[in-house]
Scaffold this motif. Structure first.
Motif, PDB file in Angstrom:
ATOM      1  N   PRO A  44      32.501  43.550  32.325  1.00  0.00           N
ATOM      2  CA  PRO A  44      33.329  43.290  33.419  1.00  0.00           C
ATOM      3  C   PRO A  44      32.721  43.622  34.746  1.00  0.00           C
ATOM      4  N   PHE A  45      32.335  44.860  34.952  1.00  0.00           N
ATOM      5  CA  PHE A  45      31.403  45.254  36.246  1.00  0.00           C
ATOM      6  C   PHE A  45      30.440  44.288  36.357  1.00  0.00           C
ATOM      7  N   PHE A  46      29.705  43.934  35.352  1.00  0.00           N
ATOM      8  CA  PHE A  46      28.344  43.141  35.730  1.00  0.00           C
ATOM      9  C   PHE A  46      28.893  41.791  36.086  1.00  0.00           C
ATOM     10  N   VAL A  47      29.880  41.083  35.770  1.00  0.00           N
ATOM     11  CA  VAL A  47      30.603  39.860  35.829  1.00  0.00           C
ATOM     12  C   VAL A  47      31.159  39.988  37.319  1.00  0.00           C
ATOM     13  N   VAL A  48      31.918  41.012  37.703  1.00  0.00           N
ATOM     14  CA  VAL A  48      32.440  41.209  38.789  1.00  0.00           C
ATOM     15  C   VAL A  48      31.539  41.349  40.081  1.00  0.00           C
ATOM     16  N   PHE A  49      30.512  42.131  39.783  1.00  0.00           N
ATOM     17  CA  PHE A  49      29.509  42.216  40.749  1.00  0.00           C
ATOM     18  C   PHE A  49      28.675  40.949  40.952  1.00  0.00           C
ATOM     19  N   LEU A  50      28.305  40.375  40.068  1.00  0.00           N
ATOM     20  CA  LEU A  50      27.720  39.184  39.906  1.00  0.00           C
ATOM     21  C   LEU A  50      28.321  38.116  40.710  1.00  0.00           C
ATOM     22  N   SER A  51      29.718  37.822  40.762  1.00  0.00           N
ATOM     23  CA  SER A  51      30.523  36.983  41.325  1.00  0.00           C
ATOM     24  C   SER A  51      30.464  37.022  42.910  1.00  0.00           C
ATOM     25  N   GLU A  52      29.807  38.244  43.200  1.00  0.00           N
ATOM     26  CA  GLU A  52      29.982  38.472  44.799  1.00  0.00           C
ATOM     27  C   GLU A  52      29.002  37.700  45.383  1.00  0.00           C
ATOM     28  N   TYR A  53      27.712  37.222  44.505  1.00  0.00           N
ATOM     29  CA  TYR A  53      26.614  36.521  45.018  1.00  0.00           C
ATOM     30  C   TYR A  53      26.639  35.024  44.600  1.00  0.00           C
ATOM     31  N   VAL A  54      27.459  34.834  43.600  1.00  0.00           N
ATOM     32  CA  VAL A  54      27.492  33.393  42.952  1.00  0.00           C
ATOM     33  C   VAL A  54      28.671  32.721  43.373  1.00  0.00           C
TER      34      VAL A  54
END
Length: 526
Positions: free
Chosen positions: A317-327
């Motif tokens: 969940p953390f990886f997806v949330v922080f990835l969505s900041e740039y994608v």
């Protein structure tokens, strides 16, 4: 109807009633009744099994016999065909037929509109960010043709989110992605986050019903305690913590090949490919390398527990949330090699620190013998005995141990019972609730169990239909059938269609239970 449907979850090849099985309700496709055609015949040939099954004599024995496999092909040769799969609710059938006729009549009246719409569809289908009704309907029809849900007749008439659903599309009802109310909430979040010192108490109140996708990354960093409330300190804090993490990489990561760390690294290396196996993002080699580093560094910095299976799920969940900041587009199929090295390093470090903050509050779940989980499972049993005595007595009658299904609920924080989009929404509330991951999760599990009370109680009706007419007593084989049917139901709950609406109702019921029992422990003591 629910009783007949629950029969489909019964798996004859289970080695141990408490073994962890693939989660068809959350991250695997629904069971397809068209796979084979001999299940009913084979079922009638099953020999009677003694009523007293061998039970784990200790927690350690239970843990040793618990399988954590994620084999997607386990059930390829099993037959789950049944008349119940082929019998549709008449109201649903009539409503669907009427809708089809209406749609065809509209196409005849306005053929030019149909042609223009068809021409807009790309030749090669690609998941896009839009969550319009048309997009959801197309995905739903494709999914239904391939894998009809075994509970379709009991579900409301609304689009069904595909198996690997767009994580940003969290509303299962197909509503527009941004309503007036959501815009107002987003503006309030932005005001709170941009203030000189963010009021964390107010931020928690706003986050409890869910955090808008646009501000979720910074909100999670603040609520987890990773970022300071003061805006002037945030940039320097991020820079310092990210450098510190990669300092750990330089200092410790090469030791993965040393003898005393080989077992830890080997287990991590085995578990990483099992993490959300049906989402392409997590099968990319670069993403798996990031996860390996995060988990290995955490394990050697926490020798009291080390790495335990299930911790790998908590990174996603953390990886997806922080990835969505740039994608901007949806992340499930995003190729992370398109991002710069600096961006990937930031996502990796932030995921590590936020996961560490989470685990600091529940580390006794993963120390030797996992005492935290044992206590939580016992507390769940006591709580259910008070809030729904009928379900509790049903479990006792058929010797269902709470540890057999609730162990995974506590170990993985329900991540293997729910789609990833639902986990992210659930964690919005966990981040905002005091001791959300360690304390409030208990009440969420209780509410989650009671949500399926009808299916649980109906399992008895299905299994005991063939009791002998003379004595009216169930046979040993029927009792074992109920036991295995209950365990397969509880380990494969059908949540594939869940979205914000279902999670909101679940959290509301969990909050009600907490309000009634948390400050009055005698309420769940006999």
């Amino acid at each position: 109807m629910a009783a007949e449907n629950s029969k489909q979850f019964w798996k004859r090849s289970a080695k141990l009633p408490g073994s962890i099985q693939p989660v068809y309700g959350a991250q695997h496709p629904p069971l397809d009744p068209r796979l084979t055609k001999n299940f009913i015949k084979e079922r009638s040939k099953v020999n009677a099994v003694p009523l007293k099954t061998k039970k784990a004599s200790s927690f350690h024995e239970f843990a040793r016999n618990t399988s954590d496999a994620w084999d997607i092909g386990d059930d390829e040769e099993e037959d789950f065909s049944s008349p119940s799969f082929q019998t549709l609710n008449s109201k649903v059938a009539l409503a669907t037929a009427a809708q089809v006729l209406e749609n065809h009549s509209k196409l005849r009246v306005k053929p030019e509109r149909s042609q223009s719409t068809t021409s807009d569809v790309p030749a090669s289908y690609k998941v896009i960010k839009s969550s319009s009704d048309a997009q959801l309907s197309r995905n739903s029809s494709d999914t239904c043709l391939r894998n009809p849900l075994h509970k379709q007749q009991s579900l409301p008439l609304r689009p069904i989110i595909p198996l690997v659903a767009r994580i940003s599309d969290q509303n299962a009802s197909g509503a527009p992605p941004m309503t007036v109310r959501e815009k107002t909430r987003l503006e309030k979040f932005r005001q709170l986050l941009s203030s000189h010192n963010t009021d964390l108490d107010e931020l928690r109140k706003c986050s409890w019903p869910g955090v808008p996708r646009e501000v979720r990354p910074i909100t999670w960093r603040l609520l987890s305690g990773y970022l300071p409330a003061n805006t002037e300190r945030r940039k320097l804090t991020l820079q310092r913590k990210r450098e510190e993490y990669f300092g750990f990489i330089e200092q410790y990561y090469d030791s993965r090949n040393e003898e005393h760390h080989q077992d830890t690294y080997r287990q991590i290396h085995i578990d990483i490919p099992r993490t959300n196996p049906l989402i392409p993002l997590f099968q990319q080699p670069l993403v798996q390398e990031i996860f390996e580093r995060i988990l290995f560094i955490w394990a050697i910095r926490h020798p009291a527990s080390g790495y335990v299976q299930g911790i790998n799920d908590l990174v996603t969940p953390f990886f997806v949330v922080f990835l969505s900041e740039y994608v901007e587009e949806d992340v499930e199929n995003f190729d992370v090699t398109n991002l710069s090295q600096d961006v990937l390093r930031s996502i990796e470090a932030d995921s590590f620190w936020c996961m560490s903050k989470l685990l600091d509050g529940i580390q006794d779940n993963y120390t030797f013998a996992q005492p935290g989980i044992q206590k939580k499972v016992k507390a769940l049993e006591e709580l259910v005995s008070r809030i729904d005595e009928q379900v509790h007595n049903h479990f006792r009658r058929y010797e269902v141990e709470y540890l057999q299904f609730a162990f995974r609920w506590m170990n993985n924080l329900l991540m293997r019972e729910l789609p990833l989009r639902c986990t992210i929404r659930l964690w919005d509330t966990y981040q905002s609730e005091p001791e959300g991951f360690s304390h409030f999760h208990l009440y969420v599990c209780a509410a989650f169990l009671i949500k399926w009370r009808k299916e649980i109680l109906d399992e008895e009706d299905f299994q005991t239909v063939g009791v002998d007419e003379g004595g009216g007593r169930e046979t040993a084989q029927q009792a074992v059938g109920v036991l295995q049917g209950l365990l397969m139901l509880l380990q494969n709950l059908p949540t594939i269609h869940w979205g914000n609406e279902e999670i909101g109702l679940l959290l509301a019921e969990a909050y009600r239970l907490k309000y009634m029992f948390a400050d009055a422990p005698n309420h769940y003591r006999r």
